[in-house]
Design an enzyme around this catalytic site. Structure first.
Site, PDB file in Angstrom:
ATOM      1  N   GLU A   1      27.755  97.931  63.693  1.00  0.00           N
ATOM      2  CA  GLU A   1      26.660  98.894  63.557  1.00  0.00           C
ATOM      3  C   GLU A   1      27.216 100.266  63.897  1.00  0.00           C
ATOM      4  O   GLU A   1      27.729 100.456  64.983  1.00  0.00           O
ATOM      5  CB  GLU A   1      25.537  98.580  64.558  1.00  0.00           C
TER       6      GLU A   1
ATOM      7  N   SER B   1      15.167  86.567  63.854  1.00  0.00           N
ATOM      8  CA  SER B   1      14.897  86.316  62.441  1.00  0.00           C
ATOM      9  C   SER B   1      15.123  84.848  62.171  1.00  0.00           C
ATOM     10  O   SER B   1      15.984  84.235  62.805  1.00  0.00           O
ATOM     11  CB  SER B   1      15.864  87.072  61.530  1.00  0.00           C
TER      12      SER B   1
ATOM     13  N   GLU C   1      12.418  94.040  67.124  1.00  0.00           N
ATOM     14  CA  GLU C   1      12.632  92.690  66.593  1.00  0.00           C
ATOM     15  C   GLU C   1      13.438  91.849  67.583  1.00  0.00           C
ATOM     16  O   GLU C   1      14.422  92.315  68.137  1.00  0.00           O
ATOM     17  CB  GLU C   1      13.412  92.809  65.279  1.00  0.00           C
TER      18      GLU C   1
ATOM     19  N   ARG D   1      18.958  99.709  71.420  1.00  0.00           N
ATOM     20  CA  ARG D   1      18.734  98.284  71.209  1.00  0.00           C
ATOM     21  C   ARG D   1      19.801  97.605  70.344  1.00  0.00           C
ATOM     22  O   ARG D   1      19.661  96.448  69.980  1.00  0.00           O
ATOM     23  CB  ARG D   1      17.349  98.054  70.613  1.00  0.00           C
ATOM     24  N   HIS D   2      20.863  98.324  70.017  1.00  0.00           N
ATOM     25  CA  HIS D   2      21.960  97.713  69.254  1.00  0.00           C
ATOM     26  C   HIS D   2      23.244  97.666  70.074  1.00  0.00           C
ATOM     27  O   HIS D   2      23.598  98.634  70.738  1.00  0.00           O
ATOM     28  CB  HIS D   2      22.247  98.516  67.981  1.00  0.00           C
TER      29      HIS D   2
ATOM     30  N   ARG E   1      28.814  92.938  65.272  1.00  0.00           N
ATOM     31  CA  ARG E   1      28.230  93.729  64.185  1.00  0.00           C
ATOM     32  C   ARG E   1      28.741  95.157  64.288  1.00  0.00           C
ATOM     33  O   ARG E   1      28.569  95.807  65.314  1.00  0.00           O
ATOM     34  CB  ARG E   1      26.723  93.705  64.292  1.00  0.00           C
TER      35      ARG E   1
ATOM     36  N   ARG F   1      18.216  91.270  73.809  1.00  0.00           N
ATOM     37  CA  ARG F   1      16.882  91.819  73.508  1.00  0.00           C
ATOM     38  C   ARG F   1      15.783  91.017  74.182  1.00  0.00           C
ATOM     39  O   ARG F   1      14.761  91.562  74.581  1.00  0.00           O
ATOM     40  CB  ARG F   1      16.656  91.866  71.999  1.00  0.00           C
TER      41      ARG F   1
HETATM   42  P1  ATP Z   1      18.660  93.028  62.139  1.00  0.00           P
HETATM   43  O1  ATP Z   1      19.027  91.973  63.088  1.00  0.00           O
HETATM   44  O2  ATP Z   1      17.954  92.590  60.911  1.00  0.00           O
HETATM   45  O3  ATP Z   1      19.748  94.031  61.927  1.00  0.00           O
HETATM   46  P2  ATP Z   1      17.585  94.831  63.984  1.00  0.00           P
HETATM   47  O4  ATP Z   1      16.418  94.727  64.865  1.00  0.00           O
HETATM   48  O5  ATP Z   1      18.938  94.969  64.508  1.00  0.00           O
HETATM   49  O6  ATP Z   1      17.502  93.739  62.913  1.00  0.00           O
HETATM   50  P3  ATP Z   1      17.937  96.712  62.032  1.00  0.00           P
HETATM   51  O7  ATP Z   1      17.685  95.979  60.782  1.00  0.00           O
HETATM   52  O8  ATP Z   1      19.275  97.166  62.402  1.00  0.00           O
HETATM   53  O9  ATP Z   1      17.217  95.985  63.202  1.00  0.00           O
HETATM   54  O10 ATP Z   1      16.935  97.860  62.115  1.00  0.00           O
HETATM   55  C1  ATP Z   1      15.565  97.617  62.078  1.00  0.00           C
HETATM   56  C2  ATP Z   1      14.975  98.824  61.505  1.00  0.00           C
HETATM   57  O11 ATP Z   1      15.193  99.882  62.425  1.00  0.00           O
HETATM   58  C3  ATP Z   1      15.667  99.152  60.225  1.00  0.00           C
HETATM   59  O12 ATP Z   1      14.776  99.016  59.170  1.00  0.00           O
HETATM   60  C4  ATP Z   1      16.127 100.559  60.373  1.00  0.00           C
HETATM   61  O13 ATP Z   1      15.466 101.403  59.460  1.00  0.00           O
HETATM   62  C5  ATP Z   1      15.711 100.989  61.756  1.00  0.00           C
HETATM   63  N1  ATP Z   1      16.869 101.508  62.470  1.00  0.00           N
HETATM   64  C6  ATP Z   1      18.037 100.905  62.695  1.00  0.00           C
HETATM   65  N2  ATP Z   1      18.848 101.700  63.360  1.00  0.00           N
HETATM   66  C7  ATP Z   1      18.191 102.827  63.579  1.00  0.00           C
HETATM   67  C8  ATP Z   1      18.503 104.044  64.214  1.00  0.00           C
HETATM   68  N3  ATP Z   1      19.685 104.272  64.754  1.00  0.00           N
HETATM   69  N4  ATP Z   1      17.543 104.987  64.267  1.00  0.00           N
HETATM   70  C9  ATP Z   1      16.373 104.785  63.719  1.00  0.00           C
HETATM   71  N5  ATP Z   1      16.021 103.664  63.099  1.00  0.00           N
HETATM   72  C10 ATP Z   1      16.910 102.707  63.008  1.00  0.00           C
HETATM   73  P1  AMO Z   2      19.557  88.735  62.585  1.00  0.00           P
HETATM   74  O1  AMO Z   2      20.594  89.538  61.886  1.00  0.00           O
HETATM   75  O2  AMO Z   2      18.157  89.207  62.533  1.00  0.00           O
HETATM   76  O3  AMO Z   2      19.544  87.246  62.034  1.00  0.00           O
HETATM   77  O4  AMO Z   2      19.980  88.549  64.101  1.00  0.00           O
HETATM   78  C1  AMO Z   2      19.202  87.751  64.957  1.00  0.00           C
HETATM   79  C2  AMO Z   2      18.873  88.484  66.220  1.00  0.00           C
HETATM   80  O5  AMO Z   2      20.050  88.871  66.916  1.00  0.00           O
HETATM   81  C3  AMO Z   2      19.835  90.077  67.601  1.00  0.00           C
HETATM   82  N1  AMO Z   2      20.778  91.088  67.150  1.00  0.00           N
HETATM   83  C4  AMO Z   2      21.277  92.061  67.915  1.00  0.00           C
HETATM   84  N2  AMO Z   2      21.095  92.385  69.197  1.00  0.00           N
HETATM   85  C5  AMO Z   2      21.736  93.443  69.676  1.00  0.00           C
HETATM   86  N3  AMO Z   2      22.564  94.225  68.952  1.00  0.00           N
HETATM   87  C6  AMO Z   2      22.794  93.938  67.657  1.00  0.00           C
HETATM   88  N4  AMO Z   2      23.619  94.708  66.942  1.00  0.00           N
HETATM   89  C7  AMO Z   2      22.130  92.824  67.075  1.00  0.00           C
HETATM   90  N5  AMO Z   2      22.107  92.285  65.854  1.00  0.00           N
HETATM   91  C8  AMO Z   2      21.283  91.233  65.920  1.00  0.00           C
HETATM   92  C9  AMO Z   2      18.414  90.509  67.301  1.00  0.00           C
HETATM   93  C10 AMO Z   2      18.122  89.805  66.017  1.00  0.00           C
HETATM   94  O6  AMO Z   2      16.762  89.598  65.828  1.00  0.00           O
HETATM   95  N6  AMO Z   2      21.490  84.460  60.738  1.00  0.00           N
HETATM   96  C11 AMO Z   2      20.259  85.132  61.163  1.00  0.00           C
HETATM   97  C12 AMO Z   2      19.439  84.255  62.046  1.00  0.00           C
HETATM   98  C13 AMO Z   2      18.864  83.058  61.352  1.00  0.00           C
HETATM   99  O7  AMO Z   2      18.254  83.214  60.282  1.00  0.00           O
HETATM  100  O8  AMO Z   2      19.028  81.934  61.868  1.00  0.00           O
HETATM  101  C14 AMO Z   2      20.602  86.422  61.843  1.00  0.00           C
HETATM  102  O9  AMO Z   2      21.711  86.672  62.271  1.00  0.00           O
HETATM  103  O10 AMO Z   2      17.586  90.054  68.351  1.00  0.00           O
END
Ligand code: ATP
Ligand code: AMO
Length: 439
Positions: free
Chosen positions: A217, A365, A362, A223-224, A215, A413
Site C-alpha cells: 500500500e 472481507s 472495514e 488503518r493500513h 501489501r 483492525r
Molecule cells: P481492502 O482490504 O479491500 O484493501 P481496506 O479496508 O484496506 O480494504 P481499501 O480498499 O484499501 O480498504 O480502502 C477502502 C476505501 O478507503 C477505498 O475505497 C479507498 O477509496 C479508501 N482509501 C484507501 N486509502 C485511503 C487513503 N489513504 N485516504 C483516503 N481514502 C482511502
Molecule cells: P481483504 O483484502 O479485504 O480480503 O483483507 C482482509 C482483511 O485484512 C485486513 N487488511 C489490512 N489490515 C491492515 N493493513 C492492511 N494493509 C490490510 N489489508 C487488509 C483488513 C481486511 O478487511 N482474501 C480475502 C479474504 C477472503 O475473502 O477470505 C482478503 O484478503 O481487516
C-alpha cells in the site's frame, strides 16, 4: 534467588513469613532520608519494597537508595500487608540484587506522565512496552488470538500455514512486494486465499490460518500496514451466510473473552467493552449506496467502490438504527470483488460476497467462492489476469472441488476497533509502514 512470584501473585495473608523473590525493573525510588521506598515493576504490576534505615543493614539501604530507574533487580524478603502500597502489601527486603544497571537519561518517559510521539515510542519499543498502557494492548491482542484459536478449533477448524513467498497476486487492487527467489522473481503473499481454497479440494473441510500478509500500500493512513496479521478461514459445503454467522459469533466470543480475562488491561486503557449483539445487521450493497446518496455528501453510482467517507456514512446510519458498531455489507457488484467471489446464479452482476464492517472501518472481507473450474478461469481472464500464473491453483478445481466459502479478518483492525486505538501502529509491536523498516 530465583523468582518465586509475579508482583500480582503475592498475597501476604496466605504467604505468611515465607520468603518471596520478585524480579523486575526499578519503577521508582523515593528516598525520604530515614525511609526509602523502592517500587519494582514486572509485567503484571508493581510491588513496594520498604526499607527503614534504622531497622535494616546499612549496605542494603544504600544499594536500594542509589538504584537508577529502569535498572533490573531481584528483591528477596517478606511480604507484609500495607494498605497504602500497590496490591495492598509491601516487601521488607533481606536482599536487593542489581542484575543490570540502566543508563540515564532514558530514551523516553515510562511513567505515563509525559506523552511521547508515536515515532519516538516505536523507535524505543523496548522502553515503550514498560508503560502499562502499551503492555495492556499486547496482552489483549494475545487474548484476542487465543480466543480466536479456541473458538475456531471448537467449531471444527484445523490450523494450517501457507507459504509467504509466492509466485502470484490474489487480491488485485493492492500491489505486491517483489523479491528475488534465487534466480526467479517472486512476491510476498498478500493473502492465504489461493492456498486455503486448494485445501478445500484436499478435503480438510475447515481450515484457519493466523499469519502475516504483505501489501505494498503506497498510502500512509492510520488503518493500513504494509505487513499485517490476517485471520483467515475457509470452509467446505457452506455458503456465504454460514460463514458470516461463524464470523459474527467469533467476534462476539472474542469480545466476551477479553472482557472476562483481561479486565485489568481494559481498565488500564480506560476501555469499557460491550459484547456486540448478534446477528449483525446486513446491508446489501445497493442499499448502502442509497444511504450514502441520501446523505448527499457524495453521489455514488451503482458499481462504485465505497470509499472511506461512504464507509463512515453507512457506519453512522447503522449505529443510529441499531446502536451497534458491527454490521455486514453484502451482495457486492461482482466486478469490484476479486475473481474468486461467486456470482448469484439469478443475477450474476452481484456476488455472494460481504464485508464485515466496524462503524469506523472495514474489518473483514469474505464470500462464497467459485468452485467451478471453467467459470473461475473465465473470471480470472475477465479481470485482466493471466490464467497461466494460476495453474497451480486452477488444477485443484478440476478433480473434485467442493462448494466453499471463507473470510479474512485483519487482527490489528480487530484490536484497534475494539480498544478505540487511533493508530493501527499501536497494535503491532514492530510495525512496517512506508517509512518504517526498523526496528
Ligand atoms: P481492502 O482490504 O479491500 O484493501 P481496506 O479496508 O484496506 O480494504 P481499501 O480498499 O484499501 O480498504 O480502502 C477502502 C476505501 O478507503 C477505498 O475505497 C479507498 O477509496 C479508501 N482509501 C484507501 N486509502 C485511503 C487513503 N489513504 N485516504 C483516503 N481514502 C482511502
Ligand atoms: P481483504 O483484502 O479485504 O480480503 O483483507 C482482509 C482483511 O485484512 C485486513 N487488511 C489490512 N489490515 C491492515 N493493513 C492492511 N494493509 C490490510 N489489508 C487488509 C483488513 C481486511 O478487511 N482474501 C480475502 C479474504 C477472503 O475473502 O477470505 C482478503 O484478503 O481487516
Amino acid at each position: 534467588n530465583p523468582r518465586t512470584h509475579y508482583t500480582s501473585q503475592i498475597n501476604p495473608e496466605t504467604i505468611g513469613d515465607e520468603k518471596v523473590t520478585v524480579c523486575g525493573w526499578v519503577h521508582e525510588v523515593r528516598d525520604l532520608g530515614g525511609i526509602c521506598f523502592l517500587v519494582v515493576r514486572d509485567r503484571d504490576g508493581r510491588a513496594q519494597v520498604t526499607l527503614v534505615k534504622k531497622k535494616i543493614d546499612k549496605e542494603l539501604f544504600d544499594t536500594a537508595r542509589k538504584l537508577v530507574r529502569e535498572s533490573v533487580v531481584a528483591v528477596t524478603g517478606t511480604a507484609k500487608p500495607e494498605g497504602k502500597a500497590p496490591n495492598g502489601y509491601e516487601i521488607i527486603p533481606d536482599e536487593v540484587v542489581l542484575l543490570n544497571e540502566a543508563e540515564s537519561p532514558l530514551p523516553m518517559d515510562t511513567t505515563g506522565k509525559v506523552d511521547a510521539e508515536l515515532d519516538t515510542r516505536l523507535d524505543s519499543r523496548f522502553i515503550d512496552l514498560r508503560r502499562e498502557k502499551t503492555t495492556a494492548i499486547f496482552k489483549i491482542r494475545h487474548e484476542v488470538l487465543r480466543a480466536v484459536r479456541n473458538f475456531l478449533s471448537t467449531e471444527g477448524f484445523i490450523e494450517t500455514s501457507s507459504p509467504k513467498v509466492v509466485a502470484t497476486a490474489t487480491e488485485g487492487g493492492t500491489s505486491l512486494f517483489p523479491i528475488t527467489y534465487f534466480d526467479r522473481e517472486a512476491f510476498l503473499n498478500q493473502s492465504p486465499q489461493l492456498f486455503k481454497q486448494i485445501l478445500m479440494s484436499g478435503g480438510l473441510d475447515r481450515v484457519f490460518e493466523i499469519g502475516p500478509i504483505f501489501r505494498a500500500e503506497e498510502h500512509d493512513t492510520r488503518r493500513h500496514l504494509n505487513e499485517a496479521t490476517s485471520i483467515d478461514i475457509e470452509a467446505s459445503f457452506v455458503d456465504h451466510f454460514q460463514v458470516m454467522e461463524i464470523l459474527e459469533n467469533m467476534i462476539a466470543y472474542v469480545y466476551g473473552q477479553v472482557i472476562e480475562n483481561e479486565s485489568a488491561s481494559l481498565e488500564a486503557l480506560g476501555v469499557e467493552l460491550k459484547v456486540p449483539e448478534t446477528p449483525f445487521m446486513k446491508v446489501p450493497y445497493s442499499e448502502a449506496v442509497d444511504i450514502v446518496n441520501a446523505k448527499g455528501d457524495e453521489m455514488l453510482e451503482w458499481g462504485d467502490d465505497l470509499g472511506t467517507q461512504a464507509e463512515h456514512t453507512i457506519g453512522e446510519h447503522v449505529f443510529k438504527e441499531t446502536g451497534e458498531s458491527h454490521y455486514f455489507i453484502t451482495d457486492w457488484p461482482t466486478e469490484i470483488k476479486p475473481f474468486y467471489a461467486m456470482p448469484y446464479e439469478n443475477d450474476p452482476l452481484i456476488s455472494k460476497s460481504f464485508d464485515m464492517m466496524h462503524r469506523t472501518m472495514e474489518l473483514s472481507s469474505g464470500a462464497q467462492r467459485i468452485h467451478l473450474h471453467d467459470m473461475l478461469k473465465e473470471r480470472i481472464e475477465s479481470q485482466g489476469l493471466n490464467p497461466d500464473g494460476f495453474d497451480f491453483y486452477l488444477r485443484a478445481f478440476k478433480y473434485g472441488m467442493p462448494p466453499h466459502s471463507g473470510w479474512g479478518v485483519g487482527c490489528e483492525r480487530l484490536v484497534m476497533t475494539m480498544l478505540g486505538v487511533e493508530n493501527i501502529r499501536d497494535t503491532v509491536l514492530f510495525p512496517r509502514d512506508r517509512r518504517r523498516l526498523s526496528p
